[in-house]
Design a protein around this motif. Structure first.
Motif, PDB file in Angstrom:
ATOM      1  N   GLU A 187      11.307  -5.306   7.882  1.00 21.34           N
ATOM      2  CA  GLU A 187      11.659  -4.271   9.198  1.00 21.34           C
ATOM      3  C   GLU A 187      11.476  -2.826   8.606  1.00 21.34           C
ATOM      4  N   GLY A 188      11.938  -2.722   7.446  1.00 23.33           N
ATOM      5  CA  GLY A 188      12.250  -1.345   7.000  1.00 23.33           C
ATOM      6  C   GLY A 188      11.245  -0.845   6.139  1.00 23.33           C
ATOM      7  N   LEU A 189      10.297  -1.796   5.478  1.00 21.21           N
ATOM      8  CA  LEU A 189       9.063  -1.274   4.522  1.00 21.21           C
ATOM      9  C   LEU A 189       8.055  -2.133   4.682  1.00 21.21           C
ATOM     10  N   ILE A 190       7.855  -3.531   4.849  1.00 23.40           N
ATOM     11  CA  ILE A 190       6.676  -4.092   4.978  1.00 23.40           C
ATOM     12  C   ILE A 190       5.883  -3.986   6.206  1.00 23.40           C
ATOM     13  N   ARG A 191       6.413  -4.193   7.374  1.00 22.48           N
ATOM     14  CA  ARG A 191       5.724  -3.987   8.811  1.00 22.48           C
ATOM     15  C   ARG A 191       5.306  -2.585   9.143  1.00 22.48           C
ATOM     16  N   ARG A 192       5.852  -1.657   8.247  1.00 24.67           N
ATOM     17  CA  ARG A 192       5.587  -0.246   8.477  1.00 24.67           C
ATOM     18  C   ARG A 192       4.786   0.634   7.567  1.00 24.67           C
ATOM     19  N   THR A 193       4.575  -0.132   6.551  1.00 20.91           N
ATOM     20  CA  THR A 193       3.703   0.316   5.395  1.00 20.91           C
ATOM     21  C   THR A 193       2.319  -0.347   5.384  1.00 20.91           C
ATOM     22  N   GLY A 194       1.024   0.398   5.735  1.00 20.52           N
ATOM     23  CA  GLY A 194      -0.135  -0.169   5.922  1.00 20.52           C
ATOM     24  C   GLY A 194      -0.756  -0.926   4.749  1.00 20.52           C
ATOM     25  N   TRP A 195      -0.287  -0.441   3.477  1.00 23.69           N
ATOM     26  CA  TRP A 195      -1.125  -1.015   2.356  1.00 23.69           C
ATOM     27  C   TRP A 195      -0.209  -2.277   1.989  1.00 23.69           C
ATOM     28  N   LEU A 196       0.940  -2.394   2.337  1.00 27.50           N
ATOM     29  CA  LEU A 196       1.676  -3.582   2.131  1.00 27.50           C
ATOM     30  C   LEU A 196       1.388  -4.618   2.910  1.00 27.50           C
ATOM     31  N   ARG A 197       1.156  -4.562   4.156  1.00 25.91           N
ATOM     32  CA  ARG A 197       0.874  -5.553   5.146  1.00 25.91           C
ATOM     33  C   ARG A 197      -0.024  -6.714   4.812  1.00 25.91           C
ATOM     34  N   PRO A 198      -1.228  -6.530   4.437  1.00 23.58           N
ATOM     35  CA  PRO A 198      -2.063  -7.641   4.188  1.00 23.58           C
ATOM     36  C   PRO A 198      -1.526  -8.298   2.824  1.00 23.58           C
ATOM     37  N   LEU A 199      -0.741  -7.712   2.085  1.00 29.46           N
ATOM     38  CA  LEU A 199      -0.026  -8.250   0.641  1.00 29.46           C
ATOM     39  C   LEU A 199       0.941  -9.217   1.018  1.00 29.46           C
ATOM     40  N   PHE A 200       1.531  -9.264   2.418  1.00 27.91           N
ATOM     41  CA  PHE A 200       2.395 -10.149   2.808  1.00 27.91           C
ATOM     42  C   PHE A 200       2.031 -10.948   4.200  1.00 27.91           C
ATOM     43  N   GLY A 201       0.551 -10.925   4.194  1.00 29.75           N
ATOM     44  CA  GLY A 201      -0.071 -11.810   5.108  1.00 29.75           C
ATOM     45  C   GLY A 201       0.004 -11.269   6.527  1.00 29.75           C
ATOM     46  N   LEU A 202       0.277 -10.053   6.759  1.00 36.01           N
ATOM     47  CA  LEU A 202       0.338  -9.543   8.039  1.00 36.01           C
ATOM     48  C   LEU A 202      -1.042  -8.766   8.226  1.00 36.01           C
ATOM     49  N   LYS A 203      -1.568  -8.714   9.700  1.00 30.57           N
ATOM     50  CA  LYS A 203      -3.006  -8.026   9.852  1.00 30.57           C
ATOM     51  C   LYS A 203      -2.636  -6.506   9.699  1.00 30.57           C
ATOM     52  N   ALA A 204      -3.777  -6.093   9.582  1.00 30.73           N
ATOM     53  CA  ALA A 204      -3.784  -4.548   9.465  1.00 30.73           C
ATOM     54  C   ALA A 204      -3.164  -3.638  10.728  1.00 30.73           C
ATOM     55  N   MET A 205      -2.484  -2.605  10.570  1.00 30.56           N
ATOM     56  CA  MET A 205      -1.733  -1.834  11.722  1.00 30.56           C
ATOM     57  C   MET A 205      -2.921  -1.449  12.681  1.00 30.56           C
TER      58      MET A 205
END
Length: 399
Positions: free
Chosen positions: A367-385
């Motif tokens: 919540e505090g880092l991964i989903r709010r940081t664009g370049w981190l999202r794909p590193l954790f399998g999340l779609k781009a913002m």
């Protein structure tokens, strides 16, 4: 196609159970893990076996169902490219960044390694972790092994789509007939039984992909079967109608398996009756295991269709968060256990802190880092913002 909320919810629940399962691995007796508590209990084996029999088969079947519901037939190879990136990027990142602390704490706890993390990391990258002739193969994917398996399975499925689509069309939306229902109940059990009786003794599970024949023989057919059954309304109606019976059979089957295991650890006093030596106990236990796995899967699919196919408010958030929680959770478990074990706080306090600390760590990092940081999202399998669209200019008055 209408969103299947029950499949999304099942995916979240199945991955969430991994936190409890891997936390319990710290405390279960006689099972290897990266770090072990001084407080260990053999009774934990029984609920963990009951969970273990269907948790990974369910995930592979859900993966196949999700592909069947996604309508990928007209964009197979474009989907293959996006799927490859979404699985490979988190896997490589996890092996290089998320997993190394697990191995570090493991070699500190089990091998007495006394160097710092920077020195260890260079050894980790260069396969230099050897002691007394035993070497750890690194870099490793540890709990992230699951990410390596759906990719080749997906590519195989995409290549076989014309054949599988024809099979789906033949099944149609009608409920299985008495013959086809009997086959649907029996054939998967027979297949799983064959895997356990013939393959498993020759090819132990390795989670190393290339030589993991037992896992492939169990997981790939369930993955493909999930795709074939995904859109068959008749199958889902049938699974719902039989959910009480399949649950009952599953409970009896796991009772037989666990009962035989308990008797193996606690044989009755005195000489065994002569007839007992003639009974194929091992085969009976394998039959019970295979029956439990498939009946539990059918029961879970049926009950989830009845209870979970609704737009829960928590579901969109959890569906996005589950991937990053999966990637993070085991590293947090191992780190927390390594820190807490020397304190000797007692079994209950230690286990509670490991579980709650892992949940809190996953929540804070996601919540505090991964989903709010664009370049981190794909590193954790999340779609781009998704960036908000630019506001349209107000219309100007006509002169």
């Amino acid at each position: 196609m209408q969103r299947r909320h029950d499949i999304d919810a099942l995916r979240v629940i199945a991955f969430s159970l991994l936190i409890l399962y891997h936390s319990a691995m710290v405390h279960v007796a006689d099972w290897d893990f990266h770090i072990k508590s001084t407080y260990q209990a053999q009774w934990l084996q029984y609920p963990m076996i009951a969970l273990n029999r269907w948790r990974m088969p369910l995930l592979f079947m859900i993966s196949g169902i999700a592909l069947g519901l996604a309508g990928i037939e007209g964009r197979r190879w474009r989907f293959a490219g996006s799927r490859s990136l979404r699985l490979l990027v988190p896997l490589v990142f996890g092996m290089l960044v998320v997993v190394p602390p697990q191995t570090f704490f493991q070699v500190v706890a089990h091998y007495g390694y006394s160097g710092g993390f920077a020195h260890f990391y260079m050894l980790y990258l260069t396969h230099g972790l050897c002691r007394a002739g035993q070497c750890l193969l690194t870099p490793t994917w540890n709990h992230l092994w699951y990410l390596a398996y759906p990719l080749p399975y997906t590519l195989l499925l995409l290549a076989a789509v014309p054949l599988l689509r024809r099979l789906r069309e033949r099944l149609g939306d009608a409920e299985p007939t008495r013959v086809s229902a009997g086959l649907l109940l029996a054939l998967p059990v027979l297949w799983l039984l064959g895997v356990r009786l013939w393959l498993a003794p020759r090819f132990p599970e390795t989670h190393a992909l290339l030589d993991d024949w037992t896992v492939h023989a169990e997981s790939l057919p369930l993955f493909l079967l999930g795709y074939v059954l995904a859109t068959g309304a008749g199958f889902w109606n049938w699974a719902c109608r039989l959910r009480r019976r399949t649950l009952g059979v599953a409970m009896v089957a796991i009772g037989v398996e666990l009962g035989l295991r308990w008797l193996g650890h606690h044989p009755p006093a005195g000489p065994a009756p002569e007839w007992a030596s003639q009974v194929p106990w091992y085969t009976i236990e394998r039959i019970a295991r295979a029956t439990y796995t498939w009946m539990a899967l059918l029961a879970i699919l049926g009950w989830s269709r009845v209870l979970l196919d609704r737009p829960f408010r928590w579901l969109p958030y959890c569906s996005e968060a589950v991937f990053s929680w999966y990637i993070l959770h085991q590293t947090l478990i191992v780190a927390l256990a390594w820190w807490l074990i020397p304190m000797r706080l007692g079994a209950g306090v230690e286990a509670t802190l490991v579980v709650t600390g892992t949940i809190a760590g996953c929540l804070l990092l996601h919540e505090g880092l991964i989903r709010r940081t664009g370049w981190l999202r794909p590193l954790f399998g999340l779609k781009a913002m998704r960036h908000a669209a630019a506001p349209r200019p107000l219309p100007q008055p006509v002169p």
